[in-house]
Design a protein around this motif. Structure first.
Motif, mmCIF file in Angstrom:
data_model
loop_
_atom_site.group_PDB
_atom_site.id
_atom_site.type_symbol
_atom_site.label_atom_id
_atom_site.label_comp_id
_atom_site.label_asym_id
_atom_site.label_seq_id
_atom_site.Cartn_x
_atom_site.Cartn_y
_atom_site.Cartn_z
ATOM 1 N N ARG A 142 0.817 -1.213 0.000
ATOM 2 C CA ARG A 142 0.000 0.000 0.000
ATOM 3 C C ARG A 142 0.853 1.267 0.000
ATOM 4 N N GLU A 143 2.023 1.178 0.614
ATOM 5 C CA GLU A 143 2.812 2.378 0.835
ATOM 6 C C GLU A 143 4.205 2.247 0.238
ATOM 7 N N GLU A 144 4.849 3.389 0.087
ATOM 8 C CA GLU A 144 6.200 3.419 -0.492
ATOM 9 C C GLU A 144 7.222 3.207 0.624
ATOM 10 N N THR A 145 7.438 1.942 0.951
ATOM 11 C CA THR A 145 8.301 1.599 2.084
ATOM 12 C C THR A 145 9.677 1.097 1.669
ATOM 13 N N ARG A 146 10.001 1.122 0.402
ATOM 14 C CA ARG A 146 11.360 0.792 -0.035
ATOM 15 C C ARG A 146 11.911 1.945 -0.855
ATOM 16 N N GLY A 147 13.198 2.152 -0.750
ATOM 17 C CA GLY A 147 13.816 3.243 -1.483
ATOM 18 C C GLY A 147 15.318 3.262 -1.261
ATOM 19 N N ASP A 148 15.899 4.451 -1.401
ATOM 20 C CA ASP A 148 17.331 4.647 -1.152
ATOM 21 C C ASP A 148 17.504 5.533 0.080
ATOM 22 N N TYR A 149 18.616 5.322 0.782
ATOM 23 C CA TYR A 149 18.934 6.134 1.953
ATOM 24 C C TYR A 149 20.308 6.766 1.794
ATOM 25 N N TRP A 150 20.384 8.028 2.209
ATOM 26 C CA TRP A 150 21.631 8.770 2.220
ATOM 27 C C TRP A 150 21.835 9.350 3.614
ATOM 28 N N VAL A 151 23.065 9.546 3.987
ATOM 29 C CA VAL A 151 23.387 10.184 5.270
ATOM 30 C C VAL A 151 24.182 11.455 5.002
ATOM 31 N N TYR A 152 23.713 12.542 5.601
ATOM 32 C CA TYR A 152 24.451 13.803 5.526
ATOM 33 C C TYR A 152 25.123 14.040 6.874
ATOM 34 N N GLN A 153 26.444 14.231 6.843
ATOM 35 C CA GLN A 153 27.200 14.497 8.059
ATOM 36 C C GLN A 153 27.472 16.000 8.150
ATOM 37 N N LYS A 154 26.990 16.608 9.226
ATOM 38 C CA LYS A 154 27.036 18.063 9.334
ATOM 39 C C LYS A 154 28.463 18.601 9.503
ATOM 40 N N LYS A 155 29.281 17.885 10.246
ATOM 41 C CA LYS A 155 30.644 18.386 10.494
ATOM 42 C C LYS A 155 31.465 18.447 9.214
ATOM 43 N N THR A 156 31.346 17.429 8.388
ATOM 44 C CA THR A 156 32.167 17.356 7.173
ATOM 45 C C THR A 156 31.415 17.801 5.926
ATOM 46 N N ASN A 157 30.097 18.061 6.076
ATOM 47 C CA ASN A 157 29.252 18.437 4.933
ATOM 48 C C ASN A 157 29.296 17.378 3.834
ATOM 49 N N GLN A 158 29.387 16.127 4.254
ATOM 50 C CA GLN A 158 29.443 15.025 3.286
ATOM 51 C C GLN A 158 28.084 14.338 3.175
ATOM 52 N N LEU A 159 27.730 13.988 1.937
ATOM 53 C CA LEU A 159 26.499 13.264 1.640
ATOM 54 C C LEU A 159 26.884 11.902 1.087
ATOM 55 N N THR A 160 26.494 10.836 1.791
ATOM 56 C CA THR A 160 26.931 9.480 1.438
ATOM 57 C C THR A 160 25.731 8.553 1.310
ATOM 58 N N GLN A 161 25.716 7.768 0.251
ATOM 59 C CA GLN A 161 24.635 6.809 0.071
ATOM 60 C C GLN A 161 24.919 5.550 0.868
ATOM 61 N N LEU A 162 23.889 5.035 1.561
ATOM 62 C CA LEU A 162 23.996 3.775 2.281
ATOM 63 C C LEU A 162 23.672 2.615 1.354
ATOM 64 N N GLY A 163 24.313 1.478 1.593
ATOM 65 C CA GLY A 163 24.015 0.269 0.831
ATOM 66 C C GLY A 163 24.081 0.472 -0.663
ATOM 67 N N LYS A 164 25.033 1.263 -1.120
ATOM 68 C CA LYS A 164 25.059 1.629 -2.538
ATOM 69 C C LYS A 164 25.401 0.466 -3.457
ATOM 70 N N THR A 165 25.868 -0.656 -2.899
ATOM 71 C CA THR A 165 26.139 -1.830 -3.738
ATOM 72 C C THR A 165 24.874 -2.638 -3.998
ATOM 73 N N PHE A 166 23.800 -2.322 -3.256
ATOM 74 C CA PHE A 166 22.547 -3.040 -3.451
ATOM 75 C C PHE A 166 21.759 -2.424 -4.605
ATOM 76 N N PRO A 167 20.801 -3.148 -5.155
ATOM 77 C CA PRO A 167 19.996 -2.589 -6.246
ATOM 78 C C PRO A 167 19.246 -1.331 -5.785
ATOM 79 N N PRO A 168 18.894 -0.448 -6.712
ATOM 80 C CA PRO A 168 18.188 0.783 -6.341
ATOM 81 C C PRO A 168 16.830 0.506 -5.688
#
Length: 722
Positions: free
Chosen positions: A94-120
């Motif tokens: 019923r709902e959109e419960t799968r997707g991609d996740y990214w983490v933004y780290q405030k100290k380093t201003n870095q944006l990193t994708q989690l589980g990027k080796t897995f399918p989209p």
């Protein structure tokens, strides 16, 4: 039969933009909330509308790309240093419960994708550990749980047995559909362990839907679906210890196949797991505490019922996650209707019980538990089951207090800040709706007036509410929209909109009352009387006797109430008994078929959409909850199914169903068609290829359905005064 979770509310509210409150993500201090905008993520002060950039859109642009991520949701680590961003979301059921996740780290201003080796778009329910150093998530493609270290990027797979049938950390179709369970794992408060559900669906047969249109050769779409009378998936709870890498099944008594575990959480000290277990028939509920160190269990609370135990009524947004702890984890809040009313109780870890809401009426939903303020906010409407108001009660117990001022008669919705001090307030009834006021709690003082308002246009007809008493001495609530320029000396056709099952109400004092989203134009202008009645068995706040009188009687008691109510209405001098129509969707479609078949002398025209024709064809959790087990009382299922009465239909019938309906399978249409053909019952059929239960997919579908509905109704139940 079945429910209409999405369809019914769309039917009632489709004309109201954003009427239902979207749940805001409030800040921890409670005075502000987060909101997505073109600027990124902003913090909004609802009192003065001041906006502060929390995360600029420029920070949401991945390296090497030019466009910012389109964020669906986000969470913030406990140390406020990391932001977990959910994007590229896709539907599971019923709902959109799968997707991609990214983490933004405030100290380093870095944006990193989690589980990027897995399918989209395959990660689900990602969440920080309490220390904010790791994120755990489910990989939908293999149903396994992973932990990713934010500092090193190392990924640890903590379950190894996931398949399309062994489901770790999330749920099968029926758990999500009928219990609202989606997120299936929990970090311990100390961050040293994860507890998770494991479902073994290896014995659940696939129901095969067929797609004939998207390729030269047809292909089947398998849906893992347990039918009535079939055993459910085996359900167990497991723990994973990060320090030892040990995975252990939690000891829960009983047969893992013949029970359900819809709720599970850690105790606040991380030493125990608390869970609710239901038996297969869902008329016995047990709460267990399990000591994780030695894997021993203790049953601290048991409740039984001669019908069913409603575990869903206390949850907002159909979400069972979490546990309502008070007294620093020594006790928790629980909702039960064991004394005839849905009330709030306190239960401690020894199982001792204390009544909190000392008043003989139903709560509708818990809204917020303010542990610091020792206040529970909930909705109720003791004197009018069609309405909804805000109440409060002390966590220590007492007589609840109504907080909504008397001037607001109708449906009142509140999105309450975490500190319980302010709320966003929306109000609507059958004439008007207003939204986005800011109020102070508990005094309900207006801090900011409504920012939007809408008044219903009289030329489209305005619902009026009434009560009617049947020959069985049952009082039914109803609403009615009369034709414009109504003349009581003339006779008009009547169209009943019906649902009738334990999943939803239709007679609600909201802005959608009296609207019909399937009708092109205005029924009132065209000269119809449009009516809905609320039969026994619907989830109205009228006490458990009202709601549970339908046990083992779906398709019988609710149908008699509707028909006997219609008989009283036909006595009104301005109702034309030769022009009586009824329509409904899902459960309402089943009720429509039953009314046509059981009371053919009353109902002359019916439009049934996505109905369950045979109760034995629906899912086990829903149908067995309200009807028992067919191995024990098969006749009740048969006597309540439209299939039994199809041969009696005399009036005009239009039947509509989507062939891609994974909820109420198109199989129901075909068994109904066979029965109608066998008995030479003439009818019209519209099948929508590959459309789901909502029949909303595909170019032109909605307009086609509306046109079909309207034309058929006008042809077979002509509008206008006579």
């Amino acid at each position: 039969m079945k429910k209409l979770r999405i369809i019914l509310f769309f039917t009632l509210l489709c004309y109201i933009p954003n009427l239902l409150l979207a749940q805001r993500l409030w800040t921890e201090d409670g005075g502000h909330y987060y909101e997505f905008s073109d600027n990124g993520i902003e913090i909004v002060n609802p009192i003065n509308a001041q906006r502060t950039i929390f995360l600029p859109s420029a920070a949401l642009v991945p390296k090497g790309q030019s466009a910012a991520l389109k964020i669906s949701d986000f969470s913030i680590s406990p140390d406020k240093e990391h932001i977990l961003l959910y994007t590229n979301s896709k539907r599971v059921w019923r709902e959109e419960t799968r997707g991609d996740y990214w983490v933004y780290q405030k100290k380093t201003n870095q944006l990193t994708q989690l589980g990027k080796t897995f399918p989209p778009s395959q990660l689900m329910f990602a969440k920080f550990n309490p220390q904010g150093t790791k994120v755990a998530y489910v990989n939908k493609s293999n149903h396994n749980i992973y932990i990713e270290d934010l500092a090193t990027g190392t990924i640890k797979q903590i379950t190894k047995d996931g398949t399309d049938r062994i489901i770790n950390g999330t749920f099968d179709w029926v758990y999500e559909e009928e219990f609202g369970c989606k997120d299936g794992f929990r970090w311990s408060p100390d961050g040293n362990a994860i507890a998770y559900w494991k479902l073994d669906a290896s014995t659940i047969r696939n129901f095969l839907m067929i797609n004939n249109t998207d390729s030269i050769y047809s292909y089947t779409i398998p849906i893992e679906y347990p039918k009535v009378g079939q055993a459910p998936s085996a359900c167990t709870i497991w723990t994973y210890q990060l320090t030892t890498d040990a995975t252990t099944p939690v000891h829960v008594p009983g047969d893992a196949i013949q029970h359900y575990i819809p709720r599970m959480e850690w105790s606040l000290d991380s030493k125990q797991i608390i869970l609710q277990q239901l038996n297969r028939k869902q008329n016995e509920s047990k709460i267990y505490l399990v000591d994780v160190a030695n894997n021993t269990h203790k049953n601290i609370y048991t409740e039984t019922s001669d019908s069913w135990i409603d575990i869903k009524s206390r949850w907002n947004n159909n979400d069972p996650s979490g546990w309502d702890w008070i007294q620093n984890g020594k006790a928790f809040i629980w909702v039960s209707e064991k004394d005839g009313w849905r009330k709030i109780y306190q239960i401690d870890l020894m199982g001792n019980e204390k009544l909190i809401t000392k008043a003989d009426y139903d709560i509708i939903n818990l809204k917020l538990m303010d542990t610091k303020g020792e206040t529970i906010y909930f909705s109720a409407s003791p004197t009018n089951a069609t309405q909804n108001y805000l109440y409060s009660v002390s966590t220590k117990g007492g007589t609840p207090k109504r907080l909504t001022p008397a001037g607001y008669a109708g449906t009142c919705e509140y999105d309450i800040a975490k500190n319980g001090k302010i709320a966003i307030f929306d109000f609507n009834n059958h004439k008007e709706y207003k939204r986005n006021a800011v109020i102070e709690l508990p005094n309900h003082k207006t801090l900011v007036d409504f920012s939007e308002s809408l008044t219903k246009k009289s030329e489209n007809g305005i619902a009026e509410f009434f009560k009617i008493t049947t020959i069985d001495h049952i009082e039914l609530d109803g609403w009615m929209v009369k034709p414009l320029h109504f003349d009581p000396n003339k006779k008009y056709p009547v169209v009943f909109m019906v649902y009738g099952e334990p999943a939803s109400q239709t007679v609600l004092d909201n802005f959608g009352a009296g609207m019909n989203h399937l009708y092109q134009g205005s029924m009132a202008k065209d000269g119809y009387i449009y009516i809905s009645l609320e039969n026994r068995g619907t989830p109205a706040p009228k006490g458990s006797q009202w709601r549970k009188s339908i046990y083992r009687k779906i398709g019988q008691l609710n149908i008699r109430d509707q028909a006997m109510g219609a008989k009283e209405i036909l006595k009104w001098p301005y109702v034309d008994s030769s022009r009586v129509a009824v329509w409904g969707w899902s459960g309402g479609g089943s009720s429509t078929l039953n009314l046509l078949g059981q009371y053919p002398d009353i109902y002359k025209t019916g439009i049934a959409i996505a109905a369950v024709a045979d109760q034995l064809l629906y899912d086990n959790v829903y149908q067995e909850r309200y009807m028992g087990l067919p191995q024990e009382n098969l006749a009740d299922f048969q006597n309540g199914s439209p299939l039994k009465y199809a041969k009696n239909i005399k009036g005009s019938l239009l039947y509509i169903h989507g062939t891609g309906d994974d909820n109420v399978h198109y199989q129901n249409a075909e068994v109904l068609i066979n029965e109608l053909v066998k008995n030479n019952v003439q009818f019209q059929l519209m099948s929508y290829p590959n459309r789901s239960h909502s029949i909303s997919e595909g170019a032109g579908t909605s307009l086609h359905l509306k046109t079909l509905f309207t034309n058929y109704l006008k042809q077979h139940c002509p509008p206008g005064a006579r």
